[in-house]
Write a protein that holds these residues in place. Structure first.
Motif, PDB file in Angstrom:
ATOM      1  N   GLU A 162      28.495   1.867  12.040  1.00 35.97           N
ATOM      2  CA  GLU A 162      29.902   2.329  12.076  1.00 35.97           C
ATOM      3  C   GLU A 162      30.002   2.384  10.221  1.00 35.97           C
ATOM      4  N   ASN A 163      29.341   0.954   9.919  1.00 35.81           N
ATOM      5  CA  ASN A 163      29.579   0.689   8.595  1.00 35.81           C
ATOM      6  C   ASN A 163      28.319   1.262   7.771  1.00 35.81           C
ATOM      7  N   ALA A 200      30.644  -4.621   2.070  1.00 35.41           N
ATOM      8  CA  ALA A 200      30.601  -2.973   2.373  1.00 35.41           C
ATOM      9  C   ALA A 200      29.772  -2.058   1.944  1.00 35.41           C
ATOM     10  N   LYS A 228      33.700   5.725  -0.401  1.00 30.72           N
ATOM     11  CA  LYS A 228      34.119   6.112   0.838  1.00 30.72           C
ATOM     12  C   LYS A 228      34.326   7.144   0.807  1.00 30.72           C
ATOM     13  N   ASP A 278      26.248  -3.370   3.513  1.00 31.54           N
ATOM     14  CA  ASP A 278      25.956  -2.345   4.603  1.00 31.54           C
ATOM     15  C   ASP A 278      26.135  -1.532   4.737  1.00 31.54           C
ATOM     16  N   LEU A 279      26.403  -0.622   3.611  1.00 30.92           N
ATOM     17  CA  LEU A 279      26.327   0.645   4.106  1.00 30.92           C
ATOM     18  C   LEU A 279      24.484   1.191   3.046  1.00 30.92           C
TER      19      LEU A 279
END
Length: 590
Positions: free
Chosen positions: A466-467, A525, A12, A528-529
Motif C-alpha cells: 500500500e506504500n 513516504a 500523492k 517507500d514509494l
RNA sequence: CGGGGUAUAGCGCAGCCUGGUAGCGCGCCUGCUUCGGGAGCAGGAGGUCGUGAGUUCAAUUCUCGCUACCCCGACCA
C-alpha cells in the motif's frame, strides 16, 4: 548520489489514466512520463532501474558467448520484402517513406537485419556457431496500447540471434540461452517460471516463455507440482483419452432416445443449462463451432464448459493454418442455422470432437435449426462417430500431460521468449554456408528476446504494497537511502549523514543521500514509494548514543547500528539480500 | 475499425445544463512556527479553458468540424 542533484519527485494522487498498479506507481514516482499513447520517456529514477536490468542481461549474455551489436531502429522495406514479412506483417508494423519515397519501417524485431549481416560475413561452418545480441528500442503499433509500460508501443528489448550449422548445434545454442535466461532472472530476483509456449507469428517449432508470476498477469500458466511441467494455456496439451487414467473405460451405452425440443432464444450453454432438466449441466451439453482455415471448414465439438483453442484447431488437417471461427453469415450459409443452435446431427461438415467428449453419451446439443436442440444424443447411433483430437484449452484441475499429477494454475507476465527459428529466415534471405561435407545449406537460427522495460512493470506488479513499489535489490533504483532528520538545524545530523554517505560510497554501495531537508514523513513516504530496499535514518535521537537506524523496505521494525559499524553492517545486509535462490521459483521442463 | 467518454494551473477535479472572461485540493514561491511516517498559519505566483469555425452585444459554457487521450468491443455460439 545526492537527492538535491537528482531528478526525484513524487505525487500523492494517482493519475486517472493508469489502470494497473505498476502504471500508477511508475507515474506517481516519476519513473516515466507519457509522451503519446503507448510512448514514454524514462526519467532518471526509472532509467536507473532499466539500466540495472540491462547490465545484468548484458553480463549474462556476454558470459554465454554473445557478442553485443547495435542495429538501427529504422529498417528498409527491401529487407522485409526479402523475408516475405513486408506483406505478412499486419498493421503492427509502422511503415513510412523517406523524402525520396523509399519505404521504411520501425523495427518490431530484427531478424531481417541480423540475417543480412550474417549472410554477408559468414560462408563456412568453421565460422559458426555465433550469437549476436543487442539492447534496442522496438516499435509495435499495438491496436490499443494500455497498462503503461506493460503494453507500450515503443519499448526496449534485448534480442539475441544464434547461428548454427546443424540441428544439434542449434539445440546447443538454444540450451545455452535457456540456461543464461535462468541466470538472468535468478539475478534480477523475481519469481518466475519457464513454460512451454507457442512460437506465434515468428515461426519455428520449439519455444519457451519466461513468465514473471503476478496475480495481475495477462497469461495463464498451467503447471504440475509433481514433475515440474509448465506450459502456457495456449500451448498446454491434454492427454489423449487412452492414456488418461481416469477416462480409460469404454463409452457408456446409450440410455435415452434422441428427442428434439423447442428452445426459443436459447443461444448459449448457460441458457441451455438453465432451460434443460437439472441433470443436463453445462459439461453434459455439447457445443459446436464452425472453424475455417486454409484447408477448409469443420465442425468442432466441445464440452459445454470447455473453451476452444484455435491454435490446436489449426493443427487439424481439415482446417489448417489461419484457423478462425466462422462468421454468423458463413455459419448460416453452411448449416442453415445460427450460432447457438449447432450440433453434430446431420452436420454437413467434417466432425472433429475434443478428447473430453470421447466418453460422452446422452448429451444435449443444437439441432442445426434455429430455436431447437436435441437431448439424448449418442455418437454412432444419431450421428457419425467423430474423429477425436486435442482441441480445448487445458484447464486447472486437468490431469497433467506429464502423466504424474494435476495441473495447477498461476498468472504470469511474459518477459522473455526463446525460439528455435530453423531456416525460416536464412532460407528466405539466402544465408547459406558450406557444410563440412561440402554441401551448402541455410544457417540454422534461434532468436531470444527479453522485454527489458516490461520487466520494470512486471517487477512492480509482483512487488508492491500500500506504500509503493518493492524492488528486488538487484534492480532497485538505489540500494540504500540515507534519511537525515531535520538536518538543517542539527549540525551533528548533517555531519554524521555526510560521513556515513562518504564511507558507504567509498565502499562501493549504491547510496542516495536525501539532502533536501524534507520533513521526515515526506522523506519516508517517498522512500517507500520508490521501493529503495534499504534505509538508514540519522537523527539526533540515535546520535546521542552513537547510533543510526536501519530499516529494510518490507520490514516494520528498525535495527539500531553503531555509527562506527555501519559500513560493515550495510555490506552484510546487501550481500544477504542479493544471495540468489531463496525467492526464486524456477520450475520448468528440463 | 465499431461503440462510449474526456480535454479547464505541474497532478487530481469542479464550473458548462440555465452564456456575463474561472475555482477547489495537492504541488510550487515568501515569511513565521514546526520537525521520527506525505505539518500549521499568513501571504503569493501560475490558466490564449485542446484546436478551428459558427451563433451572440458577449462563448470555458450553445452548435458543428478537427485533433489528442482514455475505456469497451472486434473468437467461446
Amino acid at each position: 548520489m545526492r537527492a538535491s542533484q537528482f531528478f526525484i519527485y513524487s505525487d500523492k494522487s494517482t493519475p486517472a489514466e493508469a489502470e494497473i498498479i505498476s502504471h500508477q506507481l511508475m507515474l506517481r514516482a516519476r519513473l516515466i512520463r507519457k509522451v503519446a499513447s503507448g510512448i514514454y520517456s524514462w526519467l532518471p529514477m526509472g532509467w536507473r532501474v532499466v539500466s540495472k536490468i540491462s547490465e545484468i542481461v548484458r553480463e549474462e549474455m556476454d558470459a554465454a558467448g554473445g557478442a553485443e551489436i547495435f542495429m538501427p531502429a529504422v529498417q528498409p522495406a527491401d529487407l522485409w520484402q526479402q523475408s516475405g514479412r513486408w506483406a505478412a506483417y499486419g498493421a503492427e508494423l509502422l511503415r513510412f517513406s523517406d523524402r525520396h519515397g523509399r519505404e521504411f519501417c520501425m523495427g518490431p524485431t530484427h531478424e531481417e537485419v541480423i540475417t543480412d549481416i550474417v549472410r554477408a560475413q559468414i560462408s563456412s561452418y568453421r565460422q559458426l556457431p555465433i550469437n549476436l545480441y543487442q539492447i534496442q528500442t522496438k516499435f509495435r503499433d499495438e491496436i490499443r496500447p494500455r497498462f503503461g509500460i506493460m503494453r507500450a508501443r515503443e519499448f526496449i528489448m534485448k534480442d539475441a540471434y544464434s547461428f548454427d550449422t546443424d540441428a544439434a548445434g542449434m539445440a546447443n545454442s538454444y540450451e545455452a540461452m535457456r540456461a543464461a535466461y535462468c541466470r538472468i532472472f535468478d539475478r534480477i530476483g523475481l519469481k518466475y517460471r519457464m513454460v512451454e509456449a507457442d512460437s506465434g507469428a515468428i515461426g519455428g517449432n520449439f519455444s519457451h516463455e519466461f513468465m514473471v508470476l503476478a496475480d495481475s498477469g495477462e497469461e495463464l500458466i498451467l503447471y504440475c507440482q509433481e514433475s515440474g511441467f509448465a506450459a502456457n494455456v495456449e500451448q498446454c496439451p491434454q492427454l489423449p483419452p487412452s492414456s488418461a487414467p481416469s477416462a480409460s473405460a469404454a463409452r457408456p451405452a446409450a440410455q435415452q432416445t434422441m428427442e428434439k425440443i423447442h428452445t426459443p432464444n436459447v443461444k448459449t450453454i448457460a441458457e441451455l443449462a438453465e432451460f434443460l432438466p437439472e441433470a443436463l449441466r453445462p459439461e453434459q451439453n455439447m457445443k459446436t463451432m464452425i472453424v475455417c482455415g486454409d484447408n477448409g471448414s469443420a465442425a468442432v465439438l466441445l464440452r459445454g464448459n470447455d473453451s476452444l483453442n484455435l491454435i490446436k484447431a489449426g493443427n487439424q488437417a481439415e482446417i489448417g493454418d489461419n484457423a478462425r471461427l466462422a462468421s454468423l453469415a458463413e455459419t448460416q450459409q453452411l448449416i442453415g442455422a445460427g450460432f447457438g443452435s449447432l450440433g453434430p446431427v446431420n452436420m454437413p461438415l467434417p466432425l472433429i470432437a475434443d478428447y473430453a467428449l470421447h466418453h460422452a453419451a446422452d448429451f444435449a446439443c443444437g439441432a442445426n435449426e434455429d430455436d431447437y436442440h436435441y437431448t439424448g444424443v449418442n455418437f454412432e447411433r444419431d450421428c457419425p462417430l467423430p474423429r477425436f483430437a486435442d482441441l480445448r484449452n487445458a484447464a486447472v484441475g486437468d490431469p497433467s500431460p506429464c502423466g504424474k499429477g494435476t495441473l495447477l494454475g498461476a498468472r504470469g507476465i511474459e518477459v522473455g521468449h526463446i525460439f528455435q527459428l530453423g531456416d525460416k529466415y536464412s532460407q528466405a534471405m539466402n544465408a547459406v554456408i558450406d557444410a563440412p561435407d561440402g554441401s551448402q545449406h541455410p544457417i540454422l537460427m534461434g532468436c531470444y528476446g527479453i522485454g527489458i522495460t516490461r520487466i520494470v512493470a512486471a517487477a512492480i506488479e509482483q512487488g508492491h504494497d500500500e506504500n509503493g513499489m518493492i524492488f528486488p535489490d538487484a534492480i532497485a533504483p538505489f540500494s540504500l537511502i540515507i534519511c537525515p532528520i531535520a538536518a538543517q538545524r542539527s549540525p551533528a545530523v548533517r555531519l554524521a549523514a555526510e560521513e556515513v554517505y562518504q564511507a558507504l560510497r567509498a565502499a562501493g554501495v549504491d547510496v542516495l543521500l536525501d539532502d533536501r531537508d524534507l520533513r521526515p514523513g515526506s522523506m519516508f513516504a517517498e522512500c517507500d514509494l520508490l521501493g529503495i530496499p534499504h534505509r538508514l535514518t540519522i537523527g539526533e535521537r540515535g546520535l546521542q548514543n552513537g547510533e543510526v537506524e536501519y530499516k529494510q523496505r518490507q520490514e516494520k521494525e528498525v535495527t539500531l547500528v553503531a555509527q562506527t559499524a555501519v559500513v560493515e553492517f550495510i555490506q552484510e545486509r546487501l550481500q544477504s539480500a542479493t544471495r540468489p535462490g531463496s525467492s526464486v521459483d524456477r520450475a520448468g521442463p528440463s
